[in-house]
Design a protein around this motif. Structure first.
Motif, PDB file in Angstrom:
ATOM      1  N   THR A 125      23.203  75.467  24.594  1.00 52.78           N
ATOM      2  CA  THR A 125      22.368  75.863  24.196  1.00 52.78           C
ATOM      3  C   THR A 125      20.507  75.295  23.410  1.00 52.78           C
ATOM      4  OG1 THR A 125      23.824  77.037  22.812  1.00 52.78           O
ATOM      5  CG2 THR A 125      21.495  76.581  21.701  1.00 52.78           C
ATOM      6  N   ARG A 158      17.544  76.811  25.974  1.00 50.36           N
ATOM      7  CA  ARG A 158      15.921  77.092  25.032  1.00 50.36           C
ATOM      8  C   ARG A 158      15.311  76.437  25.568  1.00 50.36           C
ATOM      9  NH1 ARG A 158      15.626  80.088  19.816  1.00 50.36           N
ATOM     10  NH2 ARG A 158      13.125  79.902  20.709  1.00 50.36           N
ATOM     11  N   THR A 181      18.646  82.503  30.653  1.00 47.34           N
ATOM     12  CA  THR A 181      19.428  83.347  29.388  1.00 47.34           C
ATOM     13  C   THR A 181      21.108  83.995  30.140  1.00 47.34           C
ATOM     14  OG1 THR A 181      17.870  84.495  29.751  1.00 47.34           O
ATOM     15  CG2 THR A 181      17.847  82.835  28.183  1.00 47.34           C
ATOM     16  N   TYR A 236      19.913  80.754  16.932  1.00 51.60           N
ATOM     17  CA  TYR A 236      19.101  80.170  17.398  1.00 51.60           C
ATOM     18  C   TYR A 236      18.851  80.040  19.280  1.00 51.60           C
ATOM     19  CZ  TYR A 236      16.052  75.836  19.600  1.00 51.60           C
ATOM     20  OH  TYR A 236      14.992  75.230  19.987  1.00 51.60           O
TER      21      TYR A 236
END
Length: 618
Positions: free
Chosen positions: A261, A265, A271, A306
């Motif tokens: 993750t 990010r 993604t 998140y």
């Protein structure tokens, strides 16, 4: 008389306890080194699992003596090792124990011990350092004070599986923010820790994994490096994917998902990469299941929030994965029955986790609905009204100005979600939606206020001001009052929405409303009157001025005071144009009313009138 005996009895008991512990400390001063060693070993056995004994020994001064023996060149390696073990045991007690150890400068002494050639002593020092650094009372900066410490710890990683476990745990707890990440990265943390992911020891693999999660968090440099690291011919992201498979321990699955993750990010993984869409996201959704432990559900929801926050496609995928939206409704059903819990510690634990669960669910709800109207509707439609009422009322509290939860909730797109609630047919949801927005706007930055106005729209704001539910109307007025606070904000908002706001204020003051509603409306006018340019919207509106004059003479003191605030802000003589405003209001008969109010039996109203009159005399 019985009360007088209580203190001596307590003291005698304490004396007995202290006396029973003193012989352990006395033996540390024996001139015979062998007796000192045996004394330390006996002390070690006495303190295991006994917090009272640990506290007694600290009070009796055991720590300085143990540290002296640990640092003495004449002490045998065995004695030094046993001293480190006892100190580690003392550190495992209460936070006060750790504070006492820190006050005795234990960290420099233990770090010095790491220079020894003896592995067992090094491991004992590291074990103690691990316990101290993982305590919340220990400042992380103590690890970075001496520039030689980090490279030495990196060199010790190869010594044994225990040095690997303890050092990785120290790094993961002491890496707080980009400065620490940079120090560890520059000293080769990635290269030195990567191969530990294939260690035969589960504890080593787990601590190495935790290290990478804190190193990669919001750090593009580390994340870009991790993507290309090879371990036994396999890229690091592939190893992380293997570690989040269902047959792995939950802790490992969750930490691996966090690593991926954070790399995603930070821009190191796309993604739409399969390792995110098909592996990481489903794993995090699994962590939200009610079969998981409370802590796992909190961490799973917060990490998923998140991950998906900036990407609408991930939000859509998450919203249809494993009934996630319905699953989140269970976050508000804990604890199931507070009244049934008799154990106070258990109650405290359950209420703490209930708060954390709800906060995590809000973050995830907000992320799910951050960019897509269809998903927002799905979140409102899939949660039953009773759950949404509880959820939104909790959110009202979480958005109070002093709440630590406010910032993360704002960042995860809560504004749109709350504005959606204000359109609900359920009055309780409308109240909670507007109430939460009111709390959000309190002492908020201009950007947040602008976001609220943009997302809510002036049309919806005025629909709420004519809502049949009194609570909705009051909270909407509260929102307006909070939006119109601090001069630059007042002037900015009134420059773009002034006409509509003045129209709404007029309608409410003319309508059949109770005292509280009209008082709140007059307070909004007082805020507008405090603006630099906004006050002209009042001064050029004779209808509004006449209404203020009317309420100055009203029979209810609350309304008189609120109207007085408007006048005071308009005539304040230190501000530009005050003379013209004073003249106009004098011509309207305001000064005559002020003289009359200065004789009021209500001391507050009397004082405010006299203060206003002074503006004319100055």
């Amino acid at each position: 008389m019985a009360c007088l005996l209580e203190t001596p009895i307590r003291m005698s008991v304490l004396s007995e306890v202290t006396a029973s512990s003193r012989h352990y400390v006395d033996r540390l001063f024996d001139p015979d080194p062998q007796k000192v060693l045996q004394g330390v070993i006996d002390m070690k056995n006495a303190v295991i699992g006994n917090n009272k004994q640990k506290a007694n020994l600290i009070v009796l001064g055991a720590v300085p003596r143990l540290l002296y023996l640990l640092q003495q060149e004449t002490s045998s390696t065995e004695l030094k090792t046993e001293c480190a073990v006892v100190l580690g045991s003392l550190a495992m007690g209460t936070e006060n124990n750790v504070k006492s150890l820190l006050d005795c400068h234990i960290i420099p002494a233990l770090l010095q011990g790491l220079l020894s050639p003896d592995l067992k002593f090094i491991e004992a020092c590291l074990r103690c350092l691990r316990t101290i650094f993982t305590s919340p009372v220990t400042p992380e900066e103590l690890l970075y004070t001496d520039a030689t410490v980090i490279p030495h710890l990196m060199a010790l990683l190869s010594r044994s599986r225990y040095t690997q476990e303890y050092i990785c745990q120290i790094f993961s707890h002491c890496c707080k923010g980009p400065d620490h990440q940079t120090i560890l990265f520059n000293h080769g943390a990635v290269q030195n820790i990567a191969h530990l992911l294939t260690s035969v020891s589960y504890k080593v693999r787990m601590q190495a994994l935790k290290c990478f999660s804190v190193l990669a968090f919001e750090n593009p440099q580390v994340s870009m490096t991790l993507v290309n690291v090879l371990v036994d011919g396999e890229l690091l992201p592939q190893i992380f994917v293997k570690m989040l498979q269902r047959d792995k321990p939950i802790e490992m699955q969750l930490t691996s998902a966090k690593c991926l993750t954070y790399m995603c990010r930070a821009g190191a993984i796309r993604t739409d990469d399969n390792c995110i869409v098909l592996k990481t996201l489903p794993c995090l959704v699994r962590m939200c299941s009610k079969e998981r432990l409370l802590e796992e559900r909190v961490e799973g929801a917060e990490t998923l929030a998140y991950l998906i926050e900036p990407d609408v496609e991930l939000q859509r995928i998450a919203s249809i994965t494993d009934h996630l939206i319905a699953m989140l409704a269970d976050y508000f059903k804990y604890p199931s029955s507070v009244s049934a819990i008799t154990d106070i510690k258990r109650l405290d634990h359950d209420l703490k986790h209930a708060h954390e669960l709800r906060q995590a669910a809000f973050k995830l709800y907000a992320s799910l609905g951050a960019n897509d109207e269809d998903i927002r509707k799905k979140v409102l439609q899939n949660a039953p009204d009773e759950i949404l009422v509880v959820a939104s009322s909790m959110l009202c509290n979480l958005l109070l100005e002093f709440s630590p939860s406010k910032e993360p909730i704002l960042e995860s797109g809560a504004v749109e979600l709350l504005c959606g609630l204000t359109q609900s047919e359920n009055p309780a949801l409308r109240v909670n939606g507007i109430w939460a927005l009111m709390n959000m706007a309190f002492q908020a930055e201009q950007k947040i206020k602008a976001d609220i106005l943009r997302s809510l729209s002036t049309e919806q704001l005025f629909r709420l001001l004519s809502d049949s539910d009194l609570n909705v109307l009051m909270k909407t007025l509260g929102l307006l009052r909070n939006l119109l606070s601090t001069r630059p904000h007042i002037d900015k908002i009134m420059s773009t929405h002034g006409k509509q706001i003045m129209q709404a204020v007029t309608l409410i003051l003319e309508g059949e409303h109770n005292i509280e509603v009209k008082e709140q409306t007059l307070c909004i006018l007082a805020n507008i009157a405090d603006g630099t340019t906004a006050k002209e919207l009042i001064m050029t509106n004779d209808d509004i001025l006449q209404k203020i004059k009317y309420y100055m003479g009203h029979s209810h003191v609350k309304l008189q005071l609120a109207a007085m605030f408007c006048i005071s802000n308009l005539i304040w003589n230190e501000e530009e144009g005050s003379q013209e405003r004073q003249d106009k209001l004098r011509d309207m008969g305001i000064v005559d009313i002020l003289h009359k109010l200065s004789q009021s039996p209500d001391s507050n109203l009397c004082d405010k009138a006299k203060m206003a009159l002074q503006q004319y005399l100055a």
